[in-house]
Structure formats: C-alpha cells, structure tokens
Design a protein around this motif. Sequence first.
Motif, PDB file in Angstrom:
ATOM      1  N   ARG A 270       0.814  -1.218   0.000  1.00  0.00           N
ATOM      2  CA  ARG A 270       0.000   0.000   0.000  1.00  0.00           C
ATOM      3  C   ARG A 270       0.849   1.270   0.000  1.00  0.00           C
ATOM      4  O   ARG A 270       0.319   2.363  -0.186  1.00  0.00           O
ATOM      5  CB  ARG A 270      -0.938   0.008   1.214  1.00  0.00           C
ATOM      6  CG  ARG A 270      -1.998  -1.086   1.198  1.00  0.00           C
ATOM      7  CD  ARG A 270      -3.021  -0.854   2.306  1.00  0.00           C
ATOM      8  NE  ARG A 270      -4.003  -1.916   2.358  1.00  0.00           N
ATOM      9  CZ  ARG A 270      -4.008  -2.905   3.228  1.00  0.00           C
ATOM     10  NH1 ARG A 270      -3.059  -2.964   4.160  1.00  0.00           N
ATOM     11  NH2 ARG A 270      -4.933  -3.840   3.201  1.00  0.00           N
ATOM     12  N   ILE A 271       2.158   1.146   0.237  1.00  0.00           N
ATOM     13  CA  ILE A 271       3.022   2.328   0.245  1.00  0.00           C
ATOM     14  C   ILE A 271       3.183   2.818  -1.194  1.00  0.00           C
ATOM     15  O   ILE A 271       3.636   2.064  -2.061  1.00  0.00           O
ATOM     16  CB  ILE A 271       4.409   2.008   0.840  1.00  0.00           C
ATOM     17  CG1 ILE A 271       4.284   1.416   2.244  1.00  0.00           C
ATOM     18  CG2 ILE A 271       5.272   3.267   0.868  1.00  0.00           C
ATOM     19  CD1 ILE A 271       5.609   0.936   2.818  1.00  0.00           C
ATOM     20  N   PRO A 272       2.816   4.048  -1.497  1.00  0.00           N
ATOM     21  CA  PRO A 272       2.944   4.545  -2.871  1.00  0.00           C
ATOM     22  C   PRO A 272       4.408   4.581  -3.310  1.00  0.00           C
ATOM     23  O   PRO A 272       5.300   4.870  -2.498  1.00  0.00           O
ATOM     24  CB  PRO A 272       2.352   5.956  -2.795  1.00  0.00           C
ATOM     25  CG  PRO A 272       1.498   5.960  -1.566  1.00  0.00           C
ATOM     26  CD  PRO A 272       2.198   5.046  -0.604  1.00  0.00           C
ATOM     27  N   PRO A 273       4.694   4.302  -4.573  1.00  0.00           N
ATOM     28  CA  PRO A 273       6.062   4.432  -5.078  1.00  0.00           C
ATOM     29  C   PRO A 273       6.599   5.834  -4.837  1.00  0.00           C
ATOM     30  O   PRO A 273       5.870   6.826  -4.972  1.00  0.00           O
ATOM     31  CB  PRO A 273       5.912   4.153  -6.581  1.00  0.00           C
ATOM     32  CG  PRO A 273       4.668   3.334  -6.694  1.00  0.00           C
ATOM     33  CD  PRO A 273       3.756   3.841  -5.618  1.00  0.00           C
ATOM     34  N   GLY A 274       7.855   5.909  -4.455  1.00  0.00           N
ATOM     35  CA  GLY A 274       8.463   7.195  -4.175  1.00  0.00           C
ATOM     36  C   GLY A 274       8.313   7.645  -2.743  1.00  0.00           C
ATOM     37  O   GLY A 274       8.865   8.668  -2.357  1.00  0.00           O
ATOM     38  N   GLU A 275       7.546   6.889  -1.942  1.00  0.00           N
ATOM     39  CA  GLU A 275       7.370   7.219  -0.534  1.00  0.00           C
ATOM     40  C   GLU A 275       7.975   6.117   0.331  1.00  0.00           C
ATOM     41  O   GLU A 275       8.218   5.002  -0.138  1.00  0.00           O
ATOM     42  CB  GLU A 275       5.886   7.381  -0.193  1.00  0.00           C
ATOM     43  CG  GLU A 275       5.211   8.538  -0.912  1.00  0.00           C
ATOM     44  CD  GLU A 275       3.776   8.741  -0.455  1.00  0.00           C
ATOM     45  OE1 GLU A 275       3.414   8.203   0.622  1.00  0.00           O
ATOM     46  OE2 GLU A 275       3.028   9.435  -1.159  1.00  0.00           O
ATOM     47  N   THR A 276       8.218   6.432   1.594  1.00  0.00           N
ATOM     48  CA  THR A 276       8.736   5.450   2.550  1.00  0.00           C
ATOM     49  C   THR A 276       7.914   5.495   3.821  1.00  0.00           C
ATOM     50  O   THR A 276       7.189   6.456   4.075  1.00  0.00           O
ATOM     51  CB  THR A 276      10.209   5.724   2.891  1.00  0.00           C
ATOM     52  OG1 THR A 276      10.335   7.042   3.447  1.00  0.00           O
ATOM     53  CG2 THR A 276      11.099   5.597   1.658  1.00  0.00           C
TER      54      THR A 276
END
Length: 342
Positions: A270-276
């Motif tokens: 569920r973590i969007p790409p580009g985020e941590t």
Amino acid sequence: MPDSDTAWRAVKARDRSFDGRFVTGVMTTGIYCRPSCAARHPKRENVRFFADGAQAREAGLRPCKRCRPDDRLRDEEAVAQAIALIESAEEAPRLDMVAQSVGYSPSHFLRVFRIATGVTPAAYARRLRAERAEDALSREERVTDAIYEAGYSGPGRFYSDSNRRLGMTPSAWRRGGEGVTIQWALAETSLGTMLVAATGKGICRLSFDEDKAALEERFPHAELVPFSDEMADLVGRTVAAVDDPGRPHGLPLDVRGTAFQEAVWQELMRIPPGETRSYAEIASAVGKPKAVRAAGSANGANNVAVLIPCHRVIRSDGSLGGYAYGLERKRDLLRKEANPAQ
C-alpha cells in the motif's frame, strides 16, 4: 507521548498511527480531537497537546463530536474481545454475531476491526485457521487429522482455502514442497543478476546474488526445473518490474506467512512508489504499534523482493536501515521510484 513538533506533523498528516497516543486541544474552540480528525486544521498557535482525553477535560475542553476521541479505548477493547471470540470459536463466527457480542453495528465494527488489524474479521479467522493448519501439518502424520485439528469443518473447505493461500497441496506443504514443481531462472537486471522462481500459482521467490543452491535450501523437496518457453514471458515481465519498480506490475505471487507477516506484506504494497514508511509506522498500520521489531522481522521475511516493496521501509530517524541485498540496491530502488524519468 511524542514531542510537540512530531505531534503537529502527525496532526497535519492526519496520521491514524498516532491516535491514542495524544489528543489535540484547540484552545479557541474548547474542543479536543484525535490526531487523525478530518476537521479543518486549526492554527498552530491555538493548539495544545494532551496525553489523553482526561487531561484535556481537566483543562476545560470537550471531545470533538466528529472524530469522538474518547471512543478509541472502547474500540480497542471491542477488537480485543472479538479476537478472543474468533480464536476460541470452533467455526468462524459471522460478522453480525461478532459485532453484536461487542455492542456495535456490523458495518461500524467492520470498519473499526479493519483499522485496528488491517484485515476483516473473516480474513482474520481464515488466517488464524490456516496458521493452525500449517502447524498441525508439521506434526500430524495424516492430513485429515491436521484438517480437523485446525478447526476446519471438513477437507473440502480446507483444500479450498489452501489452494488459494498456500499454492500447493496440504501434504506437499507438510513435506517441504514434495511433489511441487518450481520453475526457476537467472536473469540480468539493472540491479544485477536476479533469481526468479515460480509455482503454477505465481512467483514464490525473487532475490539477488542467489542461485539454484539457494532454492534447494528453501524448497528441499520440490522439483526444480528451468523456466519453460511457455513461462518465459513471466521472466521478462519480472525483469521489467525490477527495472521500473514504481510501475504497477500485476504479477501473480505465491507467498505465504503468518497472519502478522501477511498483514505487514499487504501494508508494504500500500506504500505509494516514491514514498517510505518507518518500521514503527508499519507496525501501527497493522494494528500492533508495539510490535516494531516484529514488523522488521516480517519485512525481512519477504520472499519476493521489489514485488512486495520491503525496500520502502526505513528507520524512524530517516536512515535506510537494512536490506537483504545490500543498501546500494535499496538506494537505487528508492531513487528509481522517486525519479522515474531518470
């Protein structure tokens, strides 16, 4: 309770993982809220943070009617009671029965339970039963005995669940993959040599710097064969997913773990790409805020690198933390996702 700067960032982000750790008091309106309250944000100079509702009430504030900050403790108690009921039941109880037992409407309790655990009550019951089955299969000589010991009403229901979740027959699971054919290949990617392996259900292993010997250790009784021409497309799609990790891949997976591990893996996806996210945030997101170390272990137990993006989890201080295939690969993956045009 977090420091005031951290608390304010949580309020601005409406971060649910901070609910229950403090409440936000708006001194101009005389109201206190959960950090995740959807109401319009107040000005920073009008805000004070309190450890809990009782402390806020002592300061003369009243609870917000929109986010109901004092209901969280009741929600936690209701979820705990529901889990105890599910774990003690011979058959998975219906949602309406569980909700009635804790005094909630079914629709409201479904939302409360999902926020607390990351899954629905039915999914929690299925995972619990599957975990018991896996444990029983490792001890019982006869598969039928393991089926009933795990709480299934009969073999039909168990085989239906296991085919969907385990990706192999129950006896093969008990015998370390005996009778299962796993196709494998080595392929070059922008991150180096990749090992990819798949059952008939989907990819069961994606790693780097490994070879067939590593697969033999993980699946000692499976039949390991090179990828067939019919499956070559899967290898190509996997290479593309590794080279462009920010794009949805849609690849079939055959992974399994404990209920907690699978909840963590679902949260990673569920973590969007580009985020941590931090390990603490992942633990909170799956309803176990104190299980930070366990969340890290579940992250490390991921069998399919990149496709389940464990590289998107970092330490709370912003440092990268660990990565099974080296921090340089982790940096490359995060860089590719943050700057997809490069």
